[in-house]
Design a protein around this motif. Structure first.
Motif, PDB file in Angstrom:
ATOM      1  N   GLY A 206      -3.984  45.666   2.355  1.00 19.38           N
ATOM      2  CA  GLY A 206      -4.892  45.471   3.520  1.00 19.38           C
ATOM      3  C   GLY A 206      -6.130  46.180   3.336  1.00 19.38           C
ATOM      4  O   GLY A 206      -6.966  46.324   4.367  1.00 19.38           O
ATOM      5  N   ILE A 207      -6.707  46.432   2.020  1.00 17.60           N
ATOM      6  CA  ILE A 207      -7.761  47.534   1.917  1.00 17.60           C
ATOM      7  C   ILE A 207      -9.210  46.431   2.375  1.00 17.60           C
ATOM      8  O   ILE A 207      -9.309  45.406   1.931  1.00 17.60           O
ATOM      9  CB  ILE A 207      -8.019  47.772   0.637  1.00 17.60           C
ATOM     10  N   GLU A 208      -9.806  47.138   3.241  1.00 12.85           N
ATOM     11  CA  GLU A 208     -11.246  46.407   3.884  1.00 12.85           C
ATOM     12  C   GLU A 208     -12.407  47.171   3.208  1.00 12.85           C
ATOM     13  O   GLU A 208     -13.414  46.408   3.111  1.00 12.85           O
ATOM     14  CB  GLU A 208     -11.267  46.341   5.338  1.00 12.85           C
ATOM     15  N   GLN A 209     -12.391  48.440   2.570  1.00  9.81           N
ATOM     16  CA  GLN A 209     -13.431  48.889   2.188  1.00  9.81           C
ATOM     17  C   GLN A 209     -12.920  50.113   0.933  1.00  9.81           C
ATOM     18  O   GLN A 209     -11.958  50.307   1.220  1.00  9.81           O
ATOM     19  CB  GLN A 209     -14.140  49.994   3.180  1.00  9.81           C
ATOM     20  N   ILE A 210     -13.884  50.181  -0.017  1.00 15.78           N
ATOM     21  CA  ILE A 210     -13.536  50.965  -0.952  1.00 15.78           C
ATOM     22  C   ILE A 210     -14.795  51.975  -0.828  1.00 15.78           C
ATOM     23  O   ILE A 210     -16.103  51.543  -1.060  1.00 15.78           O
ATOM     24  CB  ILE A 210     -13.683  50.268  -2.487  1.00 15.78           C
ATOM     25  N   LEU A 211     -14.401  53.300  -1.115  1.00 14.41           N
ATOM     26  CA  LEU A 211     -15.549  54.251  -0.883  1.00 14.41           C
ATOM     27  C   LEU A 211     -15.816  55.122  -2.242  1.00 14.41           C
ATOM     28  O   LEU A 211     -14.742  55.784  -2.724  1.00 14.41           O
ATOM     29  CB  LEU A 211     -15.119  55.329   0.163  1.00 14.41           C
ATOM     30  N   LEU A 212     -16.782  54.897  -2.878  1.00  8.07           N
ATOM     31  CA  LEU A 212     -16.968  55.862  -4.044  1.00  8.07           C
ATOM     32  C   LEU A 212     -17.350  57.283  -3.724  1.00  8.07           C
ATOM     33  O   LEU A 212     -18.306  57.668  -3.359  1.00  8.07           O
ATOM     34  CB  LEU A 212     -17.962  54.888  -4.769  1.00  8.07           C
TER      35      LEU A 212
END
Length: 624
Positions: A206-212
């Motif tokens: 359920g990933i809504e955002q990827i943070l680099l």
């Protein structure tokens, strides 16, 4: 729900609970000390002989806890500093117990106070660690937190994961990292996966955002990763830098879609040279407009140059307060005094007074009204501040025989189409004229392109528009600008001071100018969204062309005469010796300008600009 209730407790209530728990730990620790010393869980007779010790040490210990502020230690900020405070409290308790036992001639062995200190330290730490663990456990099982993946399992990623665990908005699920040696390991409580596993994990988790979160990553590699991540149907955000990350404040909020250097379209220019430190070391430096975007960055960078003192000169009270508060902590560490002085650059007596009072040796003149539409509608005040203010500060510098005076100018001063650019060109003419009559002070000017991230620049404007869901507004599809970052701009000013020989203009080689519409598209893409197609309507964010504003040019120039270029010790910094007005012409220009302001005659001011500012014209461009 339970975690929500705990979070809603007032600060006073939380402190009272922690104060009570810590105080109760004192008799518990003393009991454990007796039990361990005598090897029995029921040393009641022995304790009875020393009952007064329990009363005195508990009351005294409560005061120690209060004085050392142990009850004010936040659970989510529990660190080694907090542990050292607990250790100090334990030592004081142990020492106090020894003294009380001796004064009251108690039969308790002298090892009991030592054990008391050890047990109290252990129990106080365990209570806090346990409380923090409980809160995290409750948080993991409640609320509507957004599931996020963190790209980068290094120091920055671990710090970010720790911050997100304490936030109510997001919940870190796992790490993604390029290093194959980390794949399959558990770091900071989260499993590390390779980038090839990301596609299969986003849906099920359920990933809504990827943070680099790899601040040390090169620009080329970062752009490559962002391009790859943009193929997933999730938002991608970038951790700005190590400086903001390690500040420890607002880590979650500091996540932004794009950092300024990502929009340059070129590599940042390395401007670290020994000449800078040599020029400003041991000098008293005054920065006018110290609360502005450029002025404040100048002050920050000056702290690394070891000046004798930095004078912050600013007419905006809040801006001056903000930069003064920011710099004071760093100034104490470096031992460099930072002095805040309120005042306007148009106030001759105030400027001269501060220079004399503080013993100023170098002035970096960054005070100016710079927003094109505002100055276009308030041209008299723009001219008063930008031209007469520069004249006041430059003449005060000359009268005091300062070492250097550096004017912060703009590329809009070259063949200007707006009043702001014209007033900055007039300011340059004033500085050039001042140099001809004063040879003790080295006067120089620095021309900037658009400074990304400064107040009024496209970066904060576009970020707000993207956050609102659009549209992103661009005045014309063919508008181009030179771009530089705030650190580059400030460094260029400092280098200009080092290279100044008199009446020279310095510019930074910023590569090819970029289209503003391309900047807008890049920001939208890097935010994890797509530009809306005007024909099909497919996409997330619309780019809307609004038409050129009054005085706005399609393109900017850095030099009036390209043939006037001279080399400097730095390959990316150019020096120009440009045409100037005679002393009589400048004096006449100033008299006419003052007359326009005194009579509030805007038409007279515009006629003066047309007459004295070479290349000034009103550009008429149709929206397309």
């Amino acid at each position: 729900m339970a975690n929500h209730s705990i979070q809603n407790l007032s600060r006073a209530t939380k402190r009272a609970i922690l104060m009570t728990v810590d105080t109760l730990l004192i008799p518990v620790s003393l009991y454990c000390a007796f039990a361990l010393r005598y090897g029995t869980a029921t040393p009641w007779d022995l304790i009875g002989e020393s009952s007064i010790l329990f009363v005195v040490i508990t009351l005294w210990g409560g005061g120690i806890i209060w004085l050392l502020r142990l009850h004010r230690i936040k659970l989510n900020a529990f660190d080694t500093h907090s542990m050292s405070n607990i250790g100090v409290a334990a030592l004081i308790l142990a020492g106090s117990a020894m003294i009380v036992s001796y004064l009251l001639n108690l039969s308790a062995p002298r090892s009991v106070p030592v054990l008391l200190g050890l047990f109290f330290c252990l129990f106080a730490v365990v209570v806090r660690v346990g409380g923090l663990g409980l809160m995290r456990w409750l948080a993991e099982r409640g609320g509507n937190r957004k599931a996020v993946a963190i790209y980068g399992a290094g120091a920055a990623g671990i710090q970010l994961a720790a911050a997100l665990r304490q936030a109510a908005e997001a919940r870190p699920m796992f790490f993604v990292d390029d290093n194959p040696n980390l794949h399959g390991l558990v770091v900071a409580g989260l499993r590390v996966y390779g980038p090839d596993k990301l596609d299969s994990l986003i849906g099920p988790r359920g990933i809504e955002q990827i943070l680099l979160a790899v601040p040390s990553m090169t620009k080329e590699r970062r752009d490559e990763v962002l391009q790859t991540l943009s193929g997933n149907d999730v938002e991608v955000r970038v951790l700005p830098s190590y400086v903001e990350l390690m500040s420890g404040a607002g880590l979650v909020e500091s996540l932004r879609t794009v950092a300024p250097d990502q929009l340059l379209g070129r590599d940042k220019v390395a401007l670290d040279t020994p000449e800078i430190a040599k020029t400003y070391a041991g000098r008293v430096v005054m920065v006018t407009g110290a609360g502005g975007s450029i002025g404040s960055e100048l002050c920050r960078q000056l702290l690394d140059c070891n000046p004798a003192r930095i004078i912050l000169f600013e007419q905006g009270e809040f801006q001056l307060y903000s930069i003064d508060q920011e710099l004071q902590a760093e100034a104490k560490l470096t031992g460099i005094p930072v002095v805040a002085r309120l005042g306007s650059v148009t106030n001759k007596a105030r400027v001269a007074g501060v220079i004399a009072e503080e013993g100023v040796e170098i002035i970096l003149h960054a005070a100016a009204y710079k927003h094109v539409p505002l100055v276009e509608e308030n041209e008299l005040e723009g001219a008063r501040n930008n031209v007469l203010g520069t004249k006041v500060v430059a003449e005060a510098a000359a009268a005091a025989k300062l070492e250097r005076f550096i004017l912060v100018s703009t590329d809009k001063a070259v063949r200007p189409t707006n009043i702001m650019g014209a007033t900055k060109r007039m300011a340059e003419l004033v500085v050039q004229d001042t140099q001809t009559r004063n040879h003790d002070t080295k006067f120089a000017m620095v021309r900037f392109g658009n400074v990304l991230g400064s107040s009024g620049s496209v970066l904060p404007l576009f970020q707000k528009q993207i956050a609102r869901g659009g549209p992103v507004t661009v005045t014309h599809k063919d508008v181009t600008r030179f771009f530089m970052t705030i650190p580059e701009a400030a460094r260029l000013v400092l280098l200009a001071g080092a290279y100044a020989t008199g009446s020279d203009v310095f510019v930074l080689d910023m590569g090819e100018p970029q289209k503003i519409v391309d900047i807008a598209e890049r920001m939208i893409t890097l935010s994890g969204r797509k530009v809306k197609d005007p024909v099909t309507g497919v996409g997330d964010i619309e780019i809307k062309v609004t038409g050129l504003r009054p005085g706005e040019k399609l393109y900017e120039e850095l030099l009036i005469d390209d043939d006037s270029l001279l080399p400097t010790p730095h390959a990316k910094i150019l020096r120009a010796q440009e045409a100037m007005l005679s002393q009589v012409e400048v004096a006449s220009m100033i008299r006419e300008l003052e007359g326009s302001i005194d009579k509030a005659d805007t038409d007279r001011l515009r006629r003066l600009i047309e007459c004295r500012v070479d290349g000034y014209h009103v550009q008429q461009v149709e929206v397309s």
